[in-house]
Design an enzyme around this catalytic site. Structure first.
Site, PDB file in Angstrom:
ATOM      1  N   ASP A 131       0.838  -1.203   0.000  1.00  0.00           N
ATOM      2  CA  ASP A 131       0.000   0.000   0.000  1.00  0.00           C
ATOM      3  C   ASP A 131       0.873   1.252   0.000  1.00  0.00           C
ATOM      4  OD1 ASP A 131      -2.342  -1.486   0.163  1.00  0.00           O
ATOM      5  OD2 ASP A 131      -2.744  -1.030   2.262  1.00  0.00           O
ATOM      6  N   GLN A 162      -0.894   6.973  -6.169  1.00  0.00           N
ATOM      7  CA  GLN A 162      -2.049   7.832  -5.833  1.00  0.00           C
ATOM      8  C   GLN A 162      -2.143   8.971  -6.851  1.00  0.00           C
ATOM      9  OE1 GLN A 162       0.247   8.475  -2.441  1.00  0.00           O
ATOM     10  NE2 GLN A 162      -1.136   7.514  -0.979  1.00  0.00           N
ATOM     11  N   ARG A 183      -1.456  -0.732  -8.442  1.00  0.00           N
ATOM     12  CA  ARG A 183      -2.840  -0.348  -8.112  1.00  0.00           C
ATOM     13  C   ARG A 183      -2.892   1.180  -8.173  1.00  0.00           C
ATOM     14  NH1 ARG A 183      -3.977  -0.887  -2.094  1.00  0.00           N
ATOM     15  NH2 ARG A 183      -4.392  -3.094  -2.472  1.00  0.00           N
ATOM     16  N   GLY A 187      -5.922   8.460  -3.526  1.00  0.00           N
ATOM     17  CA  GLY A 187      -5.080   8.885  -2.405  1.00  0.00           C
ATOM     18  C   GLY A 187      -5.931   9.337  -1.228  1.00  0.00           C
ATOM     19  N   ALA A 188      -5.523   8.949  -0.019  1.00  0.00           N
ATOM     20  CA  ALA A 188      -6.403   9.105   1.142  1.00  0.00           C
ATOM     21  C   ALA A 188      -5.830   9.973   2.262  1.00  0.00           C
ATOM     22  CB  ALA A 188      -6.733   7.720   1.699  1.00  0.00           C
ATOM     23  N   LYS A 200     -10.234  18.575  -7.157  1.00  0.00           N
ATOM     24  CA  LYS A 200     -10.709  17.214  -7.435  1.00  0.00           C
ATOM     25  C   LYS A 200     -10.670  16.893  -8.936  1.00  0.00           C
ATOM     26  CE  LYS A 200     -14.848  14.332  -6.885  1.00  0.00           C
ATOM     27  NZ  LYS A 200     -14.160  13.091  -7.140  1.00  0.00           N
ATOM     28  N   ARG A 287     -10.361   7.728   7.958  1.00  0.00           N
ATOM     29  CA  ARG A 287     -10.122   8.106   6.550  1.00  0.00           C
ATOM     30  C   ARG A 287     -11.346   7.793   5.697  1.00  0.00           C
ATOM     31  NH1 ARG A 287      -4.936   5.966   7.466  1.00  0.00           N
ATOM     32  NH2 ARG A 287      -5.341   4.108   6.226  1.00  0.00           N
TER      33      ARG A 287
HETATM   34  C1  FAD Z   1      -8.901  -1.276  -3.052  1.00  0.00           C
HETATM   35  C2  FAD Z   1      -8.461   0.057  -2.583  1.00  0.00           C
HETATM   36  C3  FAD Z   1      -7.190   0.210  -2.062  1.00  0.00           C
HETATM   37  C4  FAD Z   1      -6.750   1.463  -1.646  1.00  0.00           C
HETATM   38  N1  FAD Z   1      -5.451   1.618  -1.240  1.00  0.00           N
HETATM   39  C5  FAD Z   1      -5.001   2.854  -0.942  1.00  0.00           C
HETATM   40  C6  FAD Z   1      -3.619   3.084  -0.664  1.00  0.00           C
HETATM   41  O1  FAD Z   1      -2.777   2.178  -0.678  1.00  0.00           O
HETATM   42  N2  FAD Z   1      -3.230   4.345  -0.368  1.00  0.00           N
HETATM   43  C7  FAD Z   1      -4.122   5.405  -0.345  1.00  0.00           C
HETATM   44  O2  FAD Z   1      -3.705   6.541  -0.101  1.00  0.00           O
HETATM   45  N3  FAD Z   1      -5.423   5.189  -0.592  1.00  0.00           N
HETATM   46  C8  FAD Z   1      -5.885   3.961  -0.887  1.00  0.00           C
HETATM   47  N4  FAD Z   1      -7.205   3.781  -1.180  1.00  0.00           N
HETATM   48  C9  FAD Z   1      -8.186   4.876  -0.911  1.00  0.00           C
HETATM   49  C10 FAD Z   1      -8.307   5.798  -2.094  1.00  0.00           C
HETATM   50  O3  FAD Z   1      -7.119   6.526  -2.257  1.00  0.00           O
HETATM   51  C11 FAD Z   1      -9.484   6.773  -1.909  1.00  0.00           C
HETATM   52  O4  FAD Z   1      -9.313   7.510  -0.747  1.00  0.00           O
HETATM   53  C12 FAD Z   1     -10.843   6.099  -1.865  1.00  0.00           C
HETATM   54  O5  FAD Z   1     -10.899   4.979  -2.686  1.00  0.00           O
HETATM   55  C13 FAD Z   1     -11.919   7.097  -2.332  1.00  0.00           C
HETATM   56  O6  FAD Z   1     -11.691   7.453  -3.662  1.00  0.00           O
HETATM   57  P1  FAD Z   1     -12.651   7.043  -4.886  1.00  0.00           P
HETATM   58  O7  FAD Z   1     -11.788   6.662  -6.027  1.00  0.00           O
HETATM   59  O8  FAD Z   1     -13.607   6.020  -4.462  1.00  0.00           O
HETATM   60  O9  FAD Z   1     -13.325   8.406  -5.344  1.00  0.00           O
HETATM   61  P2  FAD Z   1     -14.107   9.554  -4.577  1.00  0.00           P
HETATM   62  O10 FAD Z   1     -14.151  10.695  -5.533  1.00  0.00           O
HETATM   63  O11 FAD Z   1     -13.507   9.806  -3.220  1.00  0.00           O
HETATM   64  O12 FAD Z   1     -15.528   8.938  -4.361  1.00  0.00           O
HETATM   65  C14 FAD Z   1     -16.399   8.646  -5.443  1.00  0.00           C
HETATM   66  C15 FAD Z   1     -17.680   8.077  -4.886  1.00  0.00           C
HETATM   67  O13 FAD Z   1     -17.427   6.806  -4.283  1.00  0.00           O
HETATM   68  C16 FAD Z   1     -18.198   6.643  -3.105  1.00  0.00           C
HETATM   69  N5  FAD Z   1     -17.288   6.565  -1.930  1.00  0.00           N
HETATM   70  C17 FAD Z   1     -15.965   6.788  -1.915  1.00  0.00           C
HETATM   71  N6  FAD Z   1     -15.458   6.581  -0.694  1.00  0.00           N
HETATM   72  C18 FAD Z   1     -16.494   6.238   0.088  1.00  0.00           C
HETATM   73  C19 FAD Z   1     -16.621   5.908   1.470  1.00  0.00           C
HETATM   74  N7  FAD Z   1     -15.598   5.883   2.298  1.00  0.00           N
HETATM   75  N8  FAD Z   1     -17.865   5.600   1.924  1.00  0.00           N
HETATM   76  C20 FAD Z   1     -18.933   5.603   1.120  1.00  0.00           C
HETATM   77  N9  FAD Z   1     -18.871   5.915  -0.208  1.00  0.00           N
HETATM   78  C21 FAD Z   1     -17.671   6.233  -0.708  1.00  0.00           C
HETATM   79  C22 FAD Z   1     -19.090   7.845  -3.017  1.00  0.00           C
HETATM   80  O14 FAD Z   1     -20.280   7.520  -3.678  1.00  0.00           O
HETATM   81  C23 FAD Z   1     -18.318   8.897  -3.785  1.00  0.00           C
HETATM   82  O15 FAD Z   1     -19.143   9.904  -4.291  1.00  0.00           O
HETATM   83  C24 FAD Z   1      -7.650   2.564  -1.671  1.00  0.00           C
HETATM   84  C25 FAD Z   1      -8.918   2.412  -2.196  1.00  0.00           C
HETATM   85  C26 FAD Z   1      -9.319   1.202  -2.665  1.00  0.00           C
HETATM   86  C27 FAD Z   1     -10.690   1.084  -3.262  1.00  0.00           C
END
Ligand code: FAD
Length: 306
Positions: A131, A162, A183, A187-188, A200, A287
């Site tokens: 990760d 990310q 992957r 980014g979180a 965004k 997060r």
């Molecule tokens: C399999 C996986 C592995 C990941 N690994 C990492 C990592 O190693 N490092 C890192 O920094 N980040 C990681 N992340 C987190 C990632 O960076 C994002 O913070 C997270 O996925 C939200 O981004 P999004 O692409 O879903 O888009 P966004 O624009 O954030 O969300 C789009 C839509 O998805 C839905 N959604 C998103 N998040 C949520 C939530 N928490 N609860 C409910 N609905 C939600 C909502 O409907 C939202 O409108 C990972 C995510 C996934 C799916």
């Protein structure tokens, strides 16, 4: 945006971590995003995920570990997970965080510990995803990954990038030369404008650029998102360029957009669900709250339900 930053800030406060772990109503709410406390809780969830047509990735929650003895326990936990995957026959790989393996104590310690897990996974024909964490450890994480990748195969170990980081497109180009399985996610963490896009739309357009680079590489990558726009862009790009559905996988988090997970699996796409479990759920859970304001209302509402 202020709410997001505030929640991510709170996610890093150790005092709150202790309080939250002991506060039963809060703990109950984590079940939405966390598969339980033990490896067998996670195994049970993954059986269900497999039955619904998706694969999984284990994540034992415990980041930023600061004692060497605890680091060693983390390695043992991952070796236990890999053994449980084989014993139970579930379809899952594992995701690790280098701060969990001692990165904040000593980068060589983190490398050695990650190596122990990758070596065991490789022997078992499984796969370890490293990760990506906050930007202060991006470079060292990539350096350790490259060392691991030199020693192990393409299908033994992979990395995460990310799209909010400005450097990511170039990192992807470099990593593909190794080659490497990547992957891509948005980014979180809370990042400053010097290193990350603040808008965004820029994060999203960078995501699409990197996704296209990955899909065109002919290597099996993970497209991690719940964003219907990113998913549609991936499906469109693959169709336009004759890229097979089986040439990549979508990845989503446990408890987020289950409807979309099932839909994509039913449509014949590979879907992997990231399954976190363990006692140290607080930073991960915060997060997830930060990603969607509606999740905070879900928590508040349920706390007062008693
Ligand atoms: C399999 C996986 C592995 C990941 N690994 C990492 C990592 O190693 N490092 C890192 O920094 N980040 C990681 N992340 C987190 C990632 O960076 C994002 O913070 C997270 O996925 C939200 O981004 P999004 O692409 O879903 O888009 P966004 O624009 O954030 O969300 C789009 C839509 O998805 C839905 N959604 C998103 N998040 C949520 C939530 N928490 N609860 C409910 N609905 C939600 C909502 O409907 C939202 O409108 C990972 C995510 C996934 C799916």
């Amino acid at each position: 945006m202020v709410t997001r930053s505030a929640l991510i800030y709170l996610s890093r406060q150790d005092g709150l971590k202790e309080f939250a772990a002991r506060f039963p109503p809060f703990k109950k709410l984590t079940t939405r995003f966390v598969a339980g406390e033990t490896v067998d809780d996670a195994v049970a969830m993954i059986r269900q995920i497999n039955a619904d047509g998706a694969t999984a990735s284990f994540d034992h929650l415990n980041e930023s570990v600061s004692h060497e003895s605890e680091v060693d326990q983390e390695v043992r936990e991952y070796l236990r997970i890999l053994a449980r995957i084989d014993e139970t026959g579930i379809r899952s790989n594992v995701s690790i965080k280098l701060t969990q393996f001692g990165l904040e104590l000593d980068s060589d310690l983190a490398y050695k510990n990650a190596r122990r897990v990758v070596e065991d996974a490789a022997r078992r024909g499984n796969f370890v995803r490293v990760d990506m964490e906050a930007s202060n450890v991006t470079q060292v994480t990539l350096d350790i990954f490259k060392r691991l990748r030199e020693e192990f195969g393409l299908n033994d170990v992979g990395i995460v990038l990310q799209s909010y980081l400005r450097r990511t497109y170039e990192d992807a180009e470099q990593l593909l030369k190794l080659p490497a399985r990547i992957r891509i996610c948005k980014g979180a963490y809370n990042e400053p404008p010097e290193v990350a896009f603040m808008d965004k739309r820029e994060v999203d357009s960078n995501y699409v650029r990197v996704m296209q680079l990955l899909l065109s590489s002919g290597i099996y990558h993970g497209i991690a998102t719940h964003d219907p726009k990113m998913i549609a862009a991936t499906i469109d790009y693959a169709q336009l360029h004759g890229i097979d559905k089986g040439a990549f996988e979508f990845q989503m988090l446990f408890g987020v957009r289950r409807d979309l997970q099932y839909q994509l699996a039913r449509d014949g796409y590979n879907v992997r669900v990231y399954v976190p479990y363990g006692k140290h759920w607080y930073p991960y859970f915060m997060r997830r709250l930060a990603e969607r304001p509606a999740n905070i209302w879900f928590v508040v509402k349920n706390m007062f339900k008693g």
